[in-house]
Design a protein around this motif. Structure first.
Motif, PDB file in Angstrom:
ATOM      1  N   ALA A  21       0.857  -1.192   0.000  1.00 34.51           N
ATOM      2  CA  ALA A  21       0.000   0.000   0.000  1.00 34.51           C
ATOM      3  C   ALA A  21       0.889   1.237   0.000  1.00 34.51           C
ATOM      4  O   ALA A  21       1.936   1.254   0.657  1.00 34.51           O
ATOM      5  CB  ALA A  21      -0.918   0.013   1.213  1.00 34.51           C
ATOM      6  N   GLN A  22       0.483   2.259  -0.764  1.00 31.02           N
ATOM      7  CA  GLN A  22       1.246   3.500  -0.849  1.00 31.02           C
ATOM      8  C   GLN A  22       0.294   4.683  -0.946  1.00 31.02           C
ATOM      9  O   GLN A  22      -0.756   4.589  -1.569  1.00 31.02           O
ATOM     10  CB  GLN A  22       2.158   3.493  -2.069  1.00 31.02           C
ATOM     11  N   MET A  23       0.698   5.777  -0.339  1.00 26.84           N
ATOM     12  CA  MET A  23      -0.065   7.028  -0.425  1.00 26.84           C
ATOM     13  C   MET A  23       0.646   7.963  -1.406  1.00 26.84           C
ATOM     14  O   MET A  23       1.868   8.031  -1.426  1.00 26.84           O
ATOM     15  CB  MET A  23      -0.117   7.726   0.938  1.00 26.84           C
ATOM     16  N   SER A  24      -0.156   8.678  -2.193  1.00 24.78           N
ATOM     17  CA  SER A  24       0.377   9.682  -3.098  1.00 24.78           C
ATOM     18  C   SER A  24      -0.658  10.804  -3.165  1.00 24.78           C
ATOM     19  O   SER A  24      -1.690  10.652  -3.828  1.00 24.78           O
ATOM     20  CB  SER A  24       0.621   9.072  -4.471  1.00 24.78           C
ATOM     21  N   GLY A  25      -0.419  11.882  -2.455  1.00 24.04           N
ATOM     22  CA  GLY A  25      -1.399  12.966  -2.392  1.00 24.04           C
ATOM     23  C   GLY A  25      -2.673  12.474  -1.738  1.00 24.04           C
ATOM     24  O   GLY A  25      -2.646  11.959  -0.624  1.00 24.04           O
ATOM     25  N   ASP A  26      -3.795  12.606  -2.434  1.00 25.18           N
ATOM     26  CA  ASP A  26      -5.087  12.139  -1.925  1.00 25.18           C
ATOM     27  C   ASP A  26      -5.439  10.736  -2.416  1.00 25.18           C
ATOM     28  O   ASP A  26      -6.580  10.305  -2.290  1.00 25.18           O
ATOM     29  CB  ASP A  26      -6.207  13.112  -2.325  1.00 25.18           C
ATOM     30  N   ASP A  27      -4.463  10.042  -2.991  1.00 20.58           N
ATOM     31  CA  ASP A  27      -4.685   8.679  -3.492  1.00 20.58           C
ATOM     32  C   ASP A  27      -4.052   7.651  -2.562  1.00 20.58           C
ATOM     33  O   ASP A  27      -2.941   7.840  -2.064  1.00 20.58           O
ATOM     34  CB  ASP A  27      -4.074   8.482  -4.882  1.00 20.58           C
ATOM     35  N   LEU A  28      -4.762   6.568  -2.363  1.00 18.75           N
ATOM     36  CA  LEU A  28      -4.244   5.401  -1.663  1.00 18.75           C
ATOM     37  C   LEU A  28      -4.238   4.268  -2.681  1.00 18.75           C
ATOM     38  O   LEU A  28      -5.269   3.948  -3.265  1.00 18.75           O
ATOM     39  CB  LEU A  28      -5.137   5.033  -0.472  1.00 18.75           C
ATOM     40  N   ASN A  29      -3.062   3.710  -2.938  1.00 17.77           N
ATOM     41  CA  ASN A  29      -2.916   2.618  -3.897  1.00 17.77           C
ATOM     42  C   ASN A  29      -2.608   1.338  -3.140  1.00 17.77           C
ATOM     43  O   ASN A  29      -1.665   1.295  -2.339  1.00 17.77           O
ATOM     44  CB  ASN A  29      -1.787   2.917  -4.887  1.00 17.77           C
ATOM     45  N   MET A  30      -3.396   0.313  -3.394  1.00 15.54           N
ATOM     46  CA  MET A  30      -3.196  -0.977  -2.735  1.00 15.54           C
ATOM     47  C   MET A  30      -3.020  -2.061  -3.797  1.00 15.54           C
ATOM     48  O   MET A  30      -3.675  -2.029  -4.845  1.00 15.54           O
ATOM     49  CB  MET A  30      -4.390  -1.317  -1.843  1.00 15.54           C
ATOM     50  N   THR A  31      -2.138  -3.010  -3.501  1.00 13.43           N
ATOM     51  CA  THR A  31      -1.883  -4.131  -4.399  1.00 13.43           C
ATOM     52  C   THR A  31      -2.075  -5.429  -3.642  1.00 13.43           C
ATOM     53  O   THR A  31      -1.565  -5.585  -2.534  1.00 13.43           O
ATOM     54  CB  THR A  31      -0.434  -4.078  -4.938  1.00 13.43           C
ATOM     55  N   TYR A  32      -2.802  -6.325  -4.254  1.00 13.47           N
ATOM     56  CA  TYR A  32      -2.953  -7.694  -3.756  1.00 13.47           C
ATOM     57  C   TYR A  32      -2.255  -8.593  -4.771  1.00 13.47           C
ATOM     58  O   TYR A  32      -2.676  -8.660  -5.924  1.00 13.47           O
ATOM     59  CB  TYR A  32      -4.431  -8.087  -3.637  1.00 13.47           C
ATOM     60  N   SER A  33      -1.171  -9.252  -4.362  1.00  9.87           N
ATOM     61  CA  SER A  33      -0.399 -10.087  -5.280  1.00  9.87           C
ATOM     62  C   SER A  33      -0.714 -11.557  -5.074  1.00  9.87           C
ATOM     63  O   SER A  33      -0.890 -12.016  -3.948  1.00  9.87           O
ATOM     64  CB  SER A  33       1.099  -9.869  -5.071  1.00  9.87           C
ATOM     65  N   GLY A  34      -0.723 -12.267  -6.198  1.00 11.67           N
ATOM     66  CA  GLY A  34      -0.942 -13.711  -6.167  1.00 11.67           C
ATOM     67  C   GLY A  34       0.374 -14.451  -6.144  1.00 11.67           C
ATOM     68  O   GLY A  34       1.379 -13.956  -5.627  1.00 11.67           O
ATOM     69  N   LYS A  35       0.380 -15.624  -6.749  1.00  9.78           N
ATOM     70  CA  LYS A  35       1.553 -16.488  -6.748  1.00  9.78           C
ATOM     71  C   LYS A  35       2.748 -15.877  -7.456  1.00  9.78           C
ATOM     72  O   LYS A  35       3.883 -16.113  -7.093  1.00  9.78           O
ATOM     73  CB  LYS A  35       1.213 -17.829  -7.407  1.00  9.78           C
ATOM     74  N   ASP A  36       2.500 -15.130  -8.516  1.00 10.87           N
ATOM     75  CA  ASP A  36       3.580 -14.469  -9.240  1.00 10.87           C
ATOM     76  C   ASP A  36       3.074 -13.141  -9.785  1.00 10.87           C
ATOM     77  O   ASP A  36       1.938 -12.762  -9.563  1.00 10.87           O
ATOM     78  CB  ASP A  36       4.145 -15.366 -10.343  1.00 10.87           C
ATOM     79  N   TYR A  37       3.930 -12.427 -10.516  1.00  5.10           N
ATOM     80  CA  TYR A  37       3.577 -11.096 -10.995  1.00  5.10           C
ATOM     81  C   TYR A  37       2.343 -11.081 -11.895  1.00  5.10           C
ATOM     82  O   TYR A  37       1.688 -10.062 -12.050  1.00  5.10           O
ATOM     83  CB  TYR A  37       4.755 -10.463 -11.734  1.00  5.10           C
ATOM     84  N   SER A  38       2.023 -12.220 -12.513  1.00  5.65           N
ATOM     85  CA  SER A  38       0.898 -12.235 -13.445  1.00  5.65           C
ATOM     86  C   SER A  38      -0.455 -12.357 -12.741  1.00  5.65           C
ATOM     87  O   SER A  38      -1.480 -12.358 -13.396  1.00  5.65           O
ATOM     88  CB  SER A  38       1.059 -13.372 -14.461  1.00  5.65           C
ATOM     89  N   GLU A  39      -0.452 -12.450 -11.431  1.00  7.91           N
ATOM     90  CA  GLU A  39      -1.697 -12.519 -10.668  1.00  7.91           C
ATOM     91  C   GLU A  39      -1.697 -11.405  -9.626  1.00  7.91           C
ATOM     92  O   GLU A  39      -1.216 -11.578  -8.517  1.00  7.91           O
ATOM     93  CB  GLU A  39      -1.822 -13.871  -9.963  1.00  7.91           C
ATOM     94  N   SER A  40      -2.226 -10.263  -9.998  1.00  9.06           N
ATOM     95  CA  SER A  40      -2.249  -9.125  -9.088  1.00  9.06           C
ATOM     96  C   SER A  40      -3.515  -8.305  -9.298  1.00  9.06           C
ATOM     97  O   SER A  40      -4.023  -8.209 -10.408  1.00  9.06           O
ATOM     98  CB  SER A  40      -1.039  -8.214  -9.316  1.00  9.06           C
ATOM     99  N   VAL A  41      -3.978  -7.705  -8.202  1.00 10.87           N
ATOM    100  CA  VAL A  41      -5.114  -6.783  -8.245  1.00 10.87           C
ATOM    101  C   VAL A  41      -4.616  -5.442  -7.728  1.00 10.87           C
ATOM    102  O   VAL A  41      -3.941  -5.385  -6.689  1.00 10.87           O
ATOM    103  CB  VAL A  41      -6.292  -7.305  -7.395  1.00 10.87           C
ATOM    104  N   TYR A  42      -4.918  -4.376  -8.477  1.00 16.60           N
ATOM    105  CA  TYR A  42      -4.479  -3.025  -8.135  1.00 16.60           C
ATOM    106  C   TYR A  42      -5.709  -2.166  -7.861  1.00 16.60           C
ATOM    107  O   TYR A  42      -6.617  -2.105  -8.693  1.00 16.60           O
ATOM    108  CB  TYR A  42      -3.676  -2.418  -9.290  1.00 16.60           C
ATOM    109  N   LEU A  43      -5.731  -1.514  -6.722  1.00 18.72           N
ATOM    110  CA  LEU A  43      -6.865  -0.682  -6.329  1.00 18.72           C
ATOM    111  C   LEU A  43      -6.382   0.735  -6.030  1.00 18.72           C
ATOM    112  O   LEU A  43      -5.349   0.917  -5.383  1.00 18.72           O
ATOM    113  CB  LEU A  43      -7.535  -1.252  -5.079  1.00 18.72           C
ATOM    114  N   THR A  44      -7.144   1.713  -6.493  1.00 15.66           N
ATOM    115  CA  THR A  44      -6.860   3.114  -6.184  1.00 15.66           C
ATOM    116  C   THR A  44      -8.077   3.695  -5.487  1.00 15.66           C
ATOM    117  O   THR A  44      -9.208   3.524  -5.948  1.00 15.66           O
ATOM    118  CB  THR A  44      -6.549   3.923  -7.464  1.00 15.66           C
TER     119      THR A  44
END
Length: 158
Positions: A21-44
């Motif tokens: 999870a990372q903050m950038s200004g008024d945005d919160l970015n969260m990443t849910y990673s799976g087994k490898d890089y090809s399985e990920s969910v990105y939320l803003t």
């Protein structure tokens, strides 16, 4: 998940804490990673006037079984073959060469993944990315071909 409705707190309560999870200004970015890089969910999430963070964009990358991949892929693309591909546009992606046409001539790629994005409530965008990479290709063959396919209105044809 509902863009414009779900909060970061409710997402974490439902799906647990993110991998990153990372903050950038008024945005919160969260990443849910799976087994490898090809399985990920990105939320803003966008910070609201009351301090809560509401989902503004969601996307996920997943492996696809629509394209066969080969770790030892050898380039079989020429510049002329690449230039012959019809490019669709955002207003009418069906103008472009269809995935099935590409796979008929180039059935194995070096990599491929499937992306689903949500920008507005109940509005999904599906894309399929196909990579043909051979950095040691023979003369006359392309080292890299990167193809991005959007869905047509039926949502199932790339």
């Amino acid at each position: 998940m509902k863009v414009g409705k779900d909060s970061a707190k409710s997402i974490m309560k439902t799906y647990c804490k993110p991998s990153d999870a990372q903050m950038s200004g008024d945005d919160l970015n969260m990443t849910y990673s799976g087994k490898d890089y090809s399985e990920s969910v990105y939320l803003t999430f966008k910070k609201q006037y009351d301090g809560t963070f509401i989902l503004s964009h969601a996307s996920g990358n997943f492996p696809t079984d629509a394209v066969q991949t080969d770790d030892s892929y050898k380039s079989d693309w020429t510049k002329e073959q690449f230039d012959a591909i019809n490019k669709g546009d955002y207003s009418n992606p069906s103008n472009g060469t269809k995935l099935e046409g590409i796979l008929k001539d180039y059935p194995k790629a070096s990599d491929a993944d499937y992306t689903i994005s949500i920008v507005r409530e109940d509005e999904f965008k599906k894309e399929l990315t196909v990579f043909y990479n051979d950095f040691k290709s023979e003369d006359g063959k392309l080292k890299t071909v990167y193809l991005l396919f959007d869905t047509t209105e039926d949502g199932d044809t790339f």
